[in-house]
Design an enzyme around this catalytic site. Structure first.
Site, mmCIF file in Angstrom:
data_model
loop_
_atom_site.group_PDB
_atom_site.id
_atom_site.type_symbol
_atom_site.label_atom_id
_atom_site.label_comp_id
_atom_site.label_asym_id
_atom_site.label_seq_id
_atom_site.Cartn_x
_atom_site.Cartn_y
_atom_site.Cartn_z
ATOM 1 N N GLY A 123 -46.489 10.830 83.814
ATOM 2 C CA GLY A 123 -47.884 11.212 84.003
ATOM 3 C C GLY A 123 -48.863 10.666 82.981
ATOM 4 C CD GLU A 182 -47.576 16.104 78.494
ATOM 5 O OE1 GLU A 182 -47.858 15.199 79.305
ATOM 6 O OE2 GLU A 182 -46.761 16.973 78.756
ATOM 7 C CG ASP A 183 -49.550 14.447 82.328
ATOM 8 O OD1 ASP A 183 -49.278 15.403 81.562
ATOM 9 O OD2 ASP A 183 -48.851 14.153 83.302
ATOM 10 C CG ASP A 229 -50.053 24.145 83.931
ATOM 11 O OD1 ASP A 229 -50.999 24.929 84.015
ATOM 12 O OD2 ASP A 229 -49.181 24.054 84.815
ATOM 13 C CE LYS A 271 -53.292 22.772 85.623
ATOM 14 N NZ LYS A 271 -52.802 22.673 87.021
ATOM 15 N NE ARG A 317 -45.719 9.307 89.117
ATOM 16 C CZ ARG A 317 -45.468 10.447 88.466
ATOM 17 N NH1 ARG A 317 -46.335 10.921 87.614
ATOM 18 N NH2 ARG A 317 -44.352 11.108 88.681
HETATM 19 P P1 5GP Z 1 -46.745 22.504 80.743
HETATM 20 O O1 5GP Z 1 -45.408 22.333 80.105
HETATM 21 O O2 5GP Z 1 -47.905 22.561 79.785
HETATM 22 O O3 5GP Z 1 -46.745 23.672 81.709
HETATM 23 O O4 5GP Z 1 -46.955 21.303 81.727
HETATM 24 C C1 5GP Z 1 -47.080 20.036 81.347
HETATM 25 C C2 5GP Z 1 -46.687 19.111 82.480
HETATM 26 O O5 5GP Z 1 -46.795 19.727 83.753
HETATM 27 C C3 5GP Z 1 -47.627 17.941 82.560
HETATM 28 O O6 5GP Z 1 -47.202 16.912 81.716
HETATM 29 C C4 5GP Z 1 -47.559 17.566 84.026
HETATM 30 O O7 5GP Z 1 -46.493 16.676 84.235
HETATM 31 C C5 5GP Z 1 -47.286 18.850 84.738
HETATM 32 N N1 5GP Z 1 -48.514 19.429 85.311
HETATM 33 C C6 5GP Z 1 -49.170 20.521 84.883
HETATM 34 N N2 5GP Z 1 -50.274 20.745 85.620
HETATM 35 C C7 5GP Z 1 -50.314 19.754 86.532
HETATM 36 C C8 5GP Z 1 -51.257 19.414 87.570
HETATM 37 O O8 5GP Z 1 -52.290 20.057 87.827
HETATM 38 N N3 5GP Z 1 -50.965 18.295 88.290
HETATM 39 C C9 5GP Z 1 -49.852 17.539 88.073
HETATM 40 N N4 5GP Z 1 -49.683 16.468 88.855
HETATM 41 N N5 5GP Z 1 -48.964 17.821 87.099
HETATM 42 C C10 5GP Z 1 -49.199 18.920 86.337
#
Ligand code: 5GP
Length: 174
Positions: free
Chosen positions: A42, A97-98, A101, A129, A163
């Site tokens: 991502g 990071e992209d 969340d 987010k 993507r």
């Molecule tokens: P976390 O570990 O903070 O929950 O999530 C991080 C990863 O979750 C990101 O690197 C991404 O790959 C995925 N992710 C979280 N939210 C989204 C979203 O809205 N869209 C997409 N495509 N991937 C997400």
């Protein structure tokens, strides 16, 4: 049922903000070098654009983690699917990071690079987010803060699709 993508952040806005982040990082690390850790897949588009905007010496390497198992909700357990090729010991690591969340991925990676003997560890995320945070993580550089919506484009996928979109969009199902 068809999927429609609504534009949330257009290409021009992303480019302008990434340039600002690059300027900021270049100022903060003046006289030093940085070791960018791009989290695949991502963050790849973002990391490459960001690297081009950084004026101090840059090393870039890639790593893949998983916590989603194909769905849209984090499982909470982060696994390394592909590790770095290079050694981060003594480096100014910036994890790229992209999107943040739940925070589980960056929380895990921040600790990992401290344990691996990085000189310093910072984090940059293209999108944040905050509504969905499960763990408190300090992110040093953030591109955009967005509402709790599942986004695609600029490296982010939905079932491996989208993507390649040059903008960030929200998937809408008709
Ligand atoms: P976390 O570990 O903070 O929950 O999530 C991080 C990863 O979750 C990101 O690197 C991404 O790959 C995925 N992710 C979280 N939210 C989204 C979203 O809205 N869209 C997409 N495509 N991937 C997400």
């Amino acid at each position: 049922m068809s999927e429609n993508i609504r534009v949330l952040l257009p290409e021009e806005e992303l480019a302008a903000r990434i340039a600002e982040l690059g300027d900021q990082i270049s100022k903060d690390y003046e006289g030093e070098s940085v070791f960018l850790v791009c989290i695949l897949k991502g963050a790849s588009f973002f990391a490459c654009e960001l690297a081009k905007r950084i004026t101090v010496p840059v090393i870039i390497d890639f790593m893949a983690t998983s916590s989603y198992d194909g769905g849209t909700v984090s499982s909470g357990v982060v696994k390394i699917k592909k590790d770095l090729d290079l050694d981060p010991t003594g480096q100014n690591v910036i994890i790229v990071e992209d999107i943040i969340d739940s925070g589980n991925t960056l929380n895990f990676l921040g600790q990992l690079f401290k344990d691996r003997g990085a000189k310093s560890v910072r984090m940059v995320t293209m999108l944040d987010k905050p509504d969905r945070r499960e763990v408190d993580v300090h992110v040093d550089y953030t591109g955009f803060t967005i509402p709790d919506q599942f986004v695609v484009g600029y490296g982010l996928d939905y079932d491996q699709k989208y993507r390649n979109l040059p903008y960030i969009g929200v998937v809408e199902l008709d």
